[in-house]
Write a protein that holds these residues in place. Structure first.
Motif, PDB file in Angstrom:
ATOM      1  N   TYR A  77      -5.166 -23.066  -7.124  1.00  0.00           N
ATOM      2  CA  TYR A  77      -4.503 -24.304  -6.700  1.00  0.00           C
ATOM      3  C   TYR A  77      -2.992 -24.117  -6.624  1.00  0.00           C
ATOM      4  O   TYR A  77      -2.354 -24.540  -5.657  1.00  0.00           O
ATOM      5  N   THR A  78      -2.425 -23.460  -7.627  1.00  0.00           N
ATOM      6  CA  THR A  78      -0.982 -23.229  -7.647  1.00  0.00           C
ATOM      7  C   THR A  78      -0.551 -22.423  -6.428  1.00  0.00           C
ATOM      8  O   THR A  78       0.440 -22.751  -5.768  1.00  0.00           O
ATOM      9  N   SER A  79      -1.270 -21.391  -6.118  1.00  0.00           N
ATOM     10  CA  SER A  79      -0.933 -20.566  -4.958  1.00  0.00           C
ATOM     11  C   SER A  79      -1.024 -21.374  -3.667  1.00  0.00           C
ATOM     12  O   SER A  79      -0.158 -21.254  -2.799  1.00  0.00           O
ATOM     13  N   ILE A  80      -2.047 -22.192  -3.553  1.00  0.00           N
ATOM     14  CA  ILE A  80      -2.212 -23.017  -2.350  1.00  0.00           C
ATOM     15  C   ILE A  80      -1.053 -24.010  -2.232  1.00  0.00           C
ATOM     16  O   ILE A  80      -0.450 -24.151  -1.160  1.00  0.00           O
ATOM     17  N   VAL A  81      -0.718 -24.685  -3.325  1.00  0.00           N
ATOM     18  CA  VAL A  81       0.376 -25.661  -3.293  1.00  0.00           C
ATOM     19  C   VAL A  81       1.684 -24.984  -2.913  1.00  0.00           C
ATOM     20  O   VAL A  81       2.457 -25.513  -2.116  1.00  0.00           O
ATOM     21  N   GLU A 130     -26.020 -15.135  -0.601  1.00  0.00           N
ATOM     22  CA  GLU A 130     -26.044 -13.774  -1.155  1.00  0.00           C
ATOM     23  C   GLU A 130     -25.278 -12.787  -0.276  1.00  0.00           C
ATOM     24  O   GLU A 130     -25.658 -11.644  -0.115  1.00  0.00           O
ATOM     25  N   ARG A 131     -24.134 -13.266   0.261  1.00  0.00           N
ATOM     26  CA  ARG A 131     -23.263 -12.400   1.041  1.00  0.00           C
ATOM     27  C   ARG A 131     -22.037 -11.975   0.252  1.00  0.00           C
ATOM     28  O   ARG A 131     -21.161 -11.304   0.780  1.00  0.00           O
ATOM     29  N   TYR A 132     -21.948 -12.377  -1.011  1.00  0.00           N
ATOM     30  CA  TYR A 132     -20.817 -11.975  -1.857  1.00  0.00           C
ATOM     31  C   TYR A 132     -20.966 -10.501  -2.200  1.00  0.00           C
ATOM     32  O   TYR A 132     -21.962 -10.087  -2.796  1.00  0.00           O
ATOM     33  N   THR A 133     -19.967  -9.696  -1.814  1.00  0.00           N
ATOM     34  CA  THR A 133     -20.038  -8.242  -2.049  1.00  0.00           C
ATOM     35  C   THR A 133     -18.810  -7.703  -2.771  1.00  0.00           C
ATOM     36  O   THR A 133     -18.646  -6.500  -2.888  1.00  0.00           O
ATOM     37  N   GLU A 134     -17.974  -8.558  -3.257  1.00  0.00           N
ATOM     38  CA  GLU A 134     -16.716  -8.135  -3.887  1.00  0.00           C
ATOM     39  C   GLU A 134     -16.892  -7.916  -5.390  1.00  0.00           C
ATOM     40  O   GLU A 134     -16.174  -8.489  -6.193  1.00  0.00           O
ATOM     41  N   LYS A 135     -17.798  -7.090  -5.774  1.00  0.00           N
ATOM     42  CA  LYS A 135     -18.106  -6.878  -7.192  1.00  0.00           C
ATOM     43  C   LYS A 135     -16.853  -6.571  -8.004  1.00  0.00           C
ATOM     44  O   LYS A 135     -16.109  -5.656  -7.702  1.00  0.00           O
ATOM     45  N   GLY A 136     -16.623  -7.368  -9.025  1.00  0.00           N
ATOM     46  CA  GLY A 136     -15.489  -7.158  -9.926  1.00  0.00           C
ATOM     47  C   GLY A 136     -14.159  -7.630  -9.379  1.00  0.00           C
ATOM     48  O   GLY A 136     -13.128  -7.447 -10.001  1.00  0.00           O
ATOM     49  N   LYS A 137     -14.174  -8.278  -8.208  1.00  0.00           N
ATOM     50  CA  LYS A 137     -12.918  -8.708  -7.591  1.00  0.00           C
ATOM     51  C   LYS A 137     -13.016 -10.154  -7.124  1.00  0.00           C
ATOM     52  O   LYS A 137     -12.582 -10.498  -6.029  1.00  0.00           O
ATOM     53  N   PHE A 138     -13.568 -11.018  -7.956  1.00  0.00           N
ATOM     54  CA  PHE A 138     -13.779 -12.401  -7.545  1.00  0.00           C
ATOM     55  C   PHE A 138     -12.469 -13.115  -7.229  1.00  0.00           C
ATOM     56  O   PHE A 138     -12.336 -13.741  -6.173  1.00  0.00           O
ATOM     57  N   LEU A 139     -11.478 -13.040  -8.138  1.00  0.00           N
ATOM     58  CA  LEU A 139     -10.238 -13.784  -7.925  1.00  0.00           C
ATOM     59  C   LEU A 139      -9.497 -13.315  -6.669  1.00  0.00           C
ATOM     60  O   LEU A 139      -9.106 -14.162  -5.856  1.00  0.00           O
ATOM     61  N   PRO A 140      -9.301 -12.015  -6.457  1.00  0.00           N
ATOM     62  CA  PRO A 140      -8.637 -11.612  -5.209  1.00  0.00           C
ATOM     63  C   PRO A 140      -9.413 -12.066  -3.960  1.00  0.00           C
ATOM     64  O   PRO A 140      -8.815 -12.473  -2.968  1.00  0.00           O
ATOM     65  N   TRP A 141     -10.724 -12.027  -4.030  1.00  0.00           N
ATOM     66  CA  TRP A 141     -11.558 -12.485  -2.924  1.00  0.00           C
ATOM     67  C   TRP A 141     -11.346 -13.982  -2.695  1.00  0.00           C
ATOM     68  O   TRP A 141     -11.159 -14.425  -1.552  1.00  0.00           O
ATOM     69  N   ALA A 142     -11.369 -14.757  -3.768  1.00  0.00           N
ATOM     70  CA  ALA A 142     -11.159 -16.202  -3.659  1.00  0.00           C
ATOM     71  C   ALA A 142      -9.751 -16.501  -3.138  1.00  0.00           C
ATOM     72  O   ALA A 142      -9.565 -17.405  -2.315  1.00  0.00           O
ATOM     73  N   ARG A 157      -8.002 -14.604  -1.175  1.00  0.00           N
ATOM     74  CA  ARG A 157      -7.991 -14.253   0.247  1.00  0.00           C
ATOM     75  C   ARG A 157      -8.576 -15.405   1.071  1.00  0.00           C
ATOM     76  O   ARG A 157      -8.053 -15.751   2.134  1.00  0.00           O
ATOM     77  N   ILE A 158      -9.648 -16.004   0.576  1.00  0.00           N
ATOM     78  CA  ILE A 158     -10.244 -17.154   1.270  1.00  0.00           C
ATOM     79  C   ILE A 158      -9.228 -18.300   1.331  1.00  0.00           C
ATOM     80  O   ILE A 158      -9.010 -18.888   2.392  1.00  0.00           O
ATOM     81  N   ALA A 159      -8.595 -18.605   0.190  1.00  0.00           N
ATOM     82  CA  ALA A 159      -7.616 -19.694   0.142  1.00  0.00           C
ATOM     83  C   ALA A 159      -6.436 -19.407   1.077  1.00  0.00           C
ATOM     84  O   ALA A 159      -5.998 -20.291   1.825  1.00  0.00           O
ATOM     85  N   HIS A 160      -5.944 -18.189   1.028  1.00  0.00           N
ATOM     86  CA  HIS A 160      -4.821 -17.802   1.878  1.00  0.00           C
ATOM     87  C   HIS A 160      -5.196 -17.955   3.349  1.00  0.00           C
ATOM     88  O   HIS A 160      -4.427 -18.501   4.151  1.00  0.00           O
ATOM     89  N   ASN A 161      -6.386 -17.484   3.719  1.00  0.00           N
ATOM     90  CA  ASN A 161      -6.830 -17.596   5.107  1.00  0.00           C
ATOM     91  C   ASN A 161      -6.982 -19.051   5.545  1.00  0.00           C
ATOM     92  O   ASN A 161      -6.663 -19.404   6.683  1.00  0.00           O
ATOM     93  N   LEU A 168      -1.499 -11.416  -8.354  1.00  0.00           N
ATOM     94  CA  LEU A 168      -2.205 -10.410  -7.576  1.00  0.00           C
ATOM     95  C   LEU A 168      -1.476  -9.080  -7.656  1.00  0.00           C
ATOM     96  O   LEU A 168      -0.260  -9.035  -7.827  1.00  0.00           O
ATOM     97  N   SER A 169      -2.209  -7.994  -7.507  1.00  0.00           N
ATOM     98  CA  SER A 169      -1.596  -6.664  -7.464  1.00  0.00           C
ATOM     99  C   SER A 169      -0.958  -6.484  -6.091  1.00  0.00           C
ATOM    100  O   SER A 169      -1.256  -7.214  -5.140  1.00  0.00           O
ATOM    101  N   PHE A 170      -0.089  -5.472  -5.968  1.00  0.00           N
ATOM    102  CA  PHE A 170       0.546  -5.230  -4.677  1.00  0.00           C
ATOM    103  C   PHE A 170      -0.481  -4.796  -3.636  1.00  0.00           C
ATOM    104  O   PHE A 170      -0.343  -5.111  -2.456  1.00  0.00           O
ATOM    105  N   LYS A 171      -1.516  -4.110  -4.056  1.00  0.00           N
ATOM    106  CA  LYS A 171      -2.576  -3.727  -3.110  1.00  0.00           C
ATOM    107  C   LYS A 171      -3.276  -4.978  -2.586  1.00  0.00           C
ATOM    108  O   LYS A 171      -3.533  -5.108  -1.388  1.00  0.00           O
ATOM    109  N   GLU A 172      -3.569  -5.913  -3.489  1.00  0.00           N
ATOM    110  CA  GLU A 172      -4.219  -7.157  -3.081  1.00  0.00           C
ATOM    111  C   GLU A 172      -3.301  -7.979  -2.166  1.00  0.00           C
ATOM    112  O   GLU A 172      -3.754  -8.565  -1.186  1.00  0.00           O
ATOM    113  N   ILE A 173      -2.002  -7.996  -2.487  1.00  0.00           N
ATOM    114  CA  ILE A 173      -1.037  -8.716  -1.653  1.00  0.00           C
ATOM    115  C   ILE A 173      -0.972  -8.073  -0.269  1.00  0.00           C
ATOM    116  O   ILE A 173      -0.962  -8.760   0.754  1.00  0.00           O
TER     117      ILE A 173
END
Length: 193
Positions: free
Chosen positions: A36-40, A67-79, A81-85, A155-160
């Motif tokens: 939410y903070t990032s979105i705001v 069952e299309r979630y494939t980001e094992k161990g990376k839920f927050l960066p995936w979420a 990315r969705i919010a950013h998009n 987020l990490s720089f790679k995720e950014i």
């Protein structure tokens, strides 16, 4: 039954896929502040941010249920990315670029959790955050976005780099120049945090 707050994101996703709605509730609770903070900070409108936040979790739920979630161990960066998009999509729809501005209707720092402090400490912290937020608004958009994603969304720089579709070196450079510009502003305005 297991206590959901002790489970990993992956375990919670698995439980949710098996029909446990409490698992989803824990995922939302665990990551709501950062998302939410990032979105705001990107859209600068609390009501719009709430809508995008809800849309983000609708997409998350739909993806996990299908069952299309494939980001094992990376839920927050995936979420994130969705919010950013979704934020980018919003600005494309209204044909303007995202500009981070302070919001008069809601203080973003009221969303963040701080340890209990005295009233004086809270006032000092709020004033410091207001100063930083005003200075962030003066930065070029690319620098501001990297600082927000790094410091508020953690987020990490790679995720950014992946999220903003630039190289890691470009993300690092934007961060560096953004921080240099913030320091210059602080020196020029004689601001101490």
């Amino acid at each position: 039954m297991q206590i959901t707050y002790k489970l990993s994101d992956e375990q919670l996703i698995s439980l949710f896929q098996k029909g446990n709605s409490l698992a989803l509730e824990e995922l939302v609770y665990r990551h709501k502040d950062k998302l939410y903070t990032s979105i705001v900070l990107l859209v600068k409108d609390a009501f719009l941010a709430e809508d995008i936040f809800q849309d983000t979790f609708i997409k998350i739920i739909d993806t996990i249920r299908a069952e299309r979630y494939t980001e094992k161990g990376k839920f927050l960066p995936w979420a994130m990315r969705i919010a950013h998009n979704l934020c980018v999509d919003h600005f494309r729809k209204i044909k303007r670029t995202p500009i981070v501005r302070t919001s008069d209707d809601k203080d973003i720092f009221n969303v963040l959790s701080f340890s209990e402090s005295s009233a004086e400490e809270k006032l000092i912290i709020r004033q410091s955050h207001d100063r930083v937020r005003r200075m962030l608004d003066l930065l070029p958009e690319e620098q501001r976005e990297v600082i927000i994603l790094r410091h508020y969304a953690e987020l990490s720089f790679k995720e950014i780099a992946d999220l903003t579709k630039v190289s890691i070196n470009t993300a690092l450079g934007r961060m560096r120049y953004g921080l240099i510009n913030l320091r210059k502003m602080m020196t020029e305005k004689q601001i101490a945090l």
